[in-house]
Design a protein around this motif. Structure first.
Motif, PDB file in Angstrom:
ATOM      1  N   SER A 354       0.894  -1.148   0.000  1.00 22.08           N
ATOM      2  CA  SER A 354       0.000   0.000   0.000  1.00 22.08           C
ATOM      3  C   SER A 354       0.933   1.199   0.000  1.00 22.08           C
ATOM      4  O   SER A 354       2.126   1.030  -0.160  1.00 22.08           O
ATOM      5  N   THR A 357       3.480   5.127   3.743  1.00 21.94           N
ATOM      6  CA  THR A 357       4.721   5.208   4.488  1.00 21.94           C
ATOM      7  C   THR A 357       5.599   6.101   3.634  1.00 21.94           C
ATOM      8  O   THR A 357       5.324   6.277   2.452  1.00 21.94           O
ATOM      9  N   ASN A 377       1.133   3.430   8.726  1.00 20.41           N
ATOM     10  CA  ASN A 377       0.702   2.114   8.244  1.00 20.41           C
ATOM     11  C   ASN A 377      -0.295   2.250   7.114  1.00 20.41           C
ATOM     12  O   ASN A 377       0.078   2.172   5.963  1.00 20.41           O
ATOM     13  N   GLU A 396      -0.886   1.224  13.419  1.00 22.37           N
ATOM     14  CA  GLU A 396       0.256   0.299  13.392  1.00 22.37           C
ATOM     15  C   GLU A 396      -0.053  -1.017  14.110  1.00 22.37           C
ATOM     16  O   GLU A 396       0.662  -2.004  13.930  1.00 22.37           O
ATOM     17  N   ASP A 399       0.052  -4.267  12.242  1.00 21.04           N
ATOM     18  CA  ASP A 399       1.304  -4.963  11.893  1.00 21.04           C
ATOM     19  C   ASP A 399       1.616  -6.090  12.885  1.00 21.04           C
ATOM     20  O   ASP A 399       2.548  -6.859  12.686  1.00 21.04           O
ATOM     21  N   SER A 428       8.072  -4.861  11.418  1.00 22.28           N
ATOM     22  CA  SER A 428       7.977  -3.896  10.323  1.00 22.28           C
ATOM     23  C   SER A 428       8.811  -4.354   9.135  1.00 22.28           C
ATOM     24  O   SER A 428       9.695  -5.195   9.270  1.00 22.28           O
ATOM     25  N   SER A 429       8.518  -3.782   7.977  1.00 23.20           N
ATOM     26  CA  SER A 429       9.368  -4.016   6.796  1.00 23.20           C
ATOM     27  C   SER A 429      10.258  -2.807   6.508  1.00 23.20           C
ATOM     28  O   SER A 429      11.047  -2.844   5.557  1.00 23.20           O
ATOM     29  N   GLY A 450       5.472  -1.304   2.243  1.00 19.21           N
ATOM     30  CA  GLY A 450       5.268  -2.611   2.872  1.00 19.21           C
ATOM     31  C   GLY A 450       6.462  -3.511   2.587  1.00 19.21           C
ATOM     32  O   GLY A 450       7.604  -3.042   2.547  1.00 19.21           O
TER      33      GLY A 450
HETATM   34  O1  DON Z   1       6.075  -1.019   9.151  1.00 20.34           O
HETATM   35  C1  DON Z   1       5.635  -1.595   8.165  1.00 20.34           C
HETATM   36  O2  DON Z   1       6.204  -2.513   7.602  1.00 20.34           O
HETATM   37  C2  DON Z   1       4.341  -1.101   7.544  1.00 20.34           C
HETATM   38  N1  DON Z   1       3.560  -0.410   8.530  1.00 20.34           N
HETATM   39  C3  DON Z   1       4.712  -0.242   6.386  1.00 20.34           C
HETATM   40  C4  DON Z   1       3.523   0.058   5.540  1.00 20.34           C
HETATM   41  C5  DON Z   1       3.915   0.646   4.249  1.00 20.34           C
HETATM   42  O3  DON Z   1       5.069   0.744   3.896  1.00 20.34           O
HETATM   43  C6  DON Z   1       2.770   1.081   3.438  1.00 20.34           C
HETATM   44  N2  DON Z   1       3.194   1.823   2.341  1.00 20.34           N
HETATM   45  N3  DON Z   1       3.751   2.292   1.590  1.00 20.34           N
END
Ligand code: DON
Length: 546
Positions: A354, A357, A377, A396, A399, A428-429, A450
């Motif tokens: 998505s 972020t 998120n 968040e 996650d 998290s990623s 993500g």
């Molecule tokens: O921390 C994480 O991995 C997710 N909350 C990140 C979500 C994300 O990167 C969405 N978009 N671009």
């Protein structure tokens, strides 16, 4: 050969000329925030002063992913060794392993039950307290005046706003819609006087201006009104963590990666070692062999993600996953002829892309640098916006492993190490990363997206460090993404020829063209002493500096 030429031709539709500078550069998603950072640099601010000003300004210009109600990670080198800062959201004290058991799935995505305790103000403050040169108060000018006097919203802003109206609480409508009703059009002026008041309190009262007093009370009240359980003590008790980076060597460079609760660092570390093991460098860029090899490496590196969680609550098998023995076993299962699917460690799945972020980097020619990824998120997080100060709050909590065995909003069924506990941070990623050569930082990189963050950072590192591409070219280059589960190879849409796509299918991949791959941001210090920066043509962005 014909397919290679076609693939390369398709890949050059984006620009590939990096922005250059000789002193300090910034790259990030918001042109207004990059300009705010440039002004701080021109006043003599160092890398951290600039980064704090960029972060504060982004909370105004791009609240859908950078509001003060989110969290993030930073990898930083200033005066000593490279360090990482974890300012991710924490689970409120009233939550726990079974918190979501009898709640609907939406409870960790929308509304007060989805909100983790925000970390962005504490993260920016901790960076500044340790390394800032200018006064904290001097870093707020642009953010406060853009909030008070307004700024022209971008196409990205209106798109994100329009798609989310039904999720918002009443304060969300007042904050982000004309007269609480109508969508803004690109170029129209958005004013956020309530947010300007919150920023003014953070400026004058420092952390007490956010984690205590009227802002904290406003957040707690709004979360309660939206069905959640955050208390004043959760905010007062919020703490950042300085963590030791994971490191690995690659092509004569030293790579510094974010440790858990990021899953990104260990996955990138494994992938870089596997790339060496299977001699990927001997394959031409974007050839069928190279893309297939990358896919096989990525899927194996992602295999261990389901074993990870917050290190304060869970023992992460980092030694095992990065051991030569395990990596050799993984490398032996890779054939350039045919894709092979390995057995999962668990039934865990990984979230889909998505776009809520973001990432920015600030780097100078002296070797000081910071790579920061922040997130709410989901788009505007939980869609809960605080009543009085109009702070958009994260979701968040999604996650975490909220309903063991069941998929979350991105189709994620995560591991045991990532269940909810009071004060715990979700896996998290996000993968902010720094690279050193001969002890000096030469590259900073990161991305939103993500799990696609991880493969984007990996491929940008690979293109720059192993193939000597400039950062802009490396960022725009077509990418492939495999996250082990589902067993699907996602590729940049309309960037690969039909012959390449068929070739990948013939090798056993289930190929899906994806509209949105992660948006990379990176800065590189060339051997001639010139800094070059790039942002991703897949989204909005800007480079700037002095
Ligand atoms: O921390 C994480 O991995 C997710 N909350 C990140 C979500 C994300 O990167 C969405 N978009 N671009």
């Amino acid at each position: 050969m014909k397919t290679l030429i076609l693939a390369l031709f398709l890949s050059f539709s984006a620009h590939a000329v990096p922005f250059e500078g000789h002193k300090l550069l910034i790259t990030g998603p918001s042109p207004l925030a990059v300009e705010a950072g440039r002004k701080i640099a021109a006043q003599g601010g160092n890398v951290i002063d600039v980064a704090v000003a960029v972060g504060l300004t982004m909370s105004v210009t791009t609240p859908y992913y950078a509001a003060l109600g989110g969290g993030g990670f930073a990898v930083v080198k200033m005066n000593g060794a490279v360090e990482t800062l974890d300012f991710r959201e924490t689970a409120p004290a009233a939550t726990g392993k079974d918190y979501y058991k009898d709640l609907p799935k939406e409870a960790s995505i929308t509304g007060g039950t989805a909100v983790g305790v925000p970390g962005i103000p504490a993260g920016l403050f901790a960076l500044h307290q340790k390394y800032g040169k200018l006064k904290w108060e001097a870093l707020f000018n642009e953010a406060i005046s853009l909030a008070k006097d307004g700024f022209p919203v971008s196409g990205e802003w209106t798109h994100k706003d329009a798609s989310e109206k039904s999720r918002f609480n009443p304060a969300g409508h007042l904050a982000f819609y004309k007269a609480g009703q109508e969508n803004y059009k690109p170029g129209e002026i958005l004013k956020q006087p309530a947010l300007a008041n919150a920023l003014a309190l953070l400026k004058t009262k420092k952390l007490k201006g956010f984690y205590e007093g009227p802002v904290a009370a406003d957040i707690v009240k709004t979360v309660h009104e939206s069905g959640g359980k955050m208390e004043l003590a959760d905010l007062q008790n919020y703490k950042v963590r300085w963590l030791k980076p994971l490191t690995t060597d690659f092509e004569g460079y030293k790579i510094y990666l974010m440790p858990p609760p990021s899953s990104g660092g260990i996955i990138i570390l494994e992938a870089l070692k596997l790339i060496d093991d299977i001699q990927l460098k001997s394959k031409s860029p974007l050839s069928l062999d190279e893309l297939h090899g990358l896919a096989e490496v990525e899927s194996r590196a992602f295999r261990g993600r389901s074993l990870l969680g917050d290190p304060d609550f869970h023992k992460n098998p980092i030694e095992f996953l990065s051991s030569q023995k395990y990596l050799d076993e993984m490398a032996k299962t890779i054939s350039y002829k045919k894709s092979k699917v390995l057995k999962p460690f668990t039934d865990a799945d990984i979230p889909k892309e998505s776009s809520n972020t973001t990432h920015f980097c600030v780097q100078d020619t002296e070797g000081h640098a910071v790579a920061i990824t922040v997130t709410l998120n989901n788009n505007y997080g939980s869609a809960v916006v605080s009543d009085k100060f109009h702070i958009a709050l994260n979701d968040e909590m999604d996650d975490f492993t909220t309903h063991p065995g069941q998929a979350n909003m991105y189709g994620l069924t995560q591991g045991e190490g990532n269940t909810v506990a009071p004060g715990k941070r979700p896996l998290s990623s996000m993968s902010p990363t720094l690279v050193e050569k001969d002890g000096k930082v030469v590259m900073s990189v990161g991305a939103p997206g993500g799990p696609r963050i991880i493969t984007a950072v990996l491929q940008v590192l690979y293109r720059v460090l192993a193939q000597n591409m400039n950062v802009d070219m490396a960022i725009q280059y077509p990418r492939v993404h495999h996250q082990f589960n589902p067993n699907t190879l996602y590729v940049d849409k309309e960037r690969f020829s039909p012959e390449i796509l068929q070739g990948l299918r013939d090798r056993g991949h289930t190929v899906e063209e994806a509209n949105s791959m992660a948006k990379g941001y990176a800065i590189f210090l060339r051997p001639d002493g010139v800094l070059e920066a790039g942002f991703d043509a897949r989204g909005e962005g800007a480079d700037g500096g002095i």
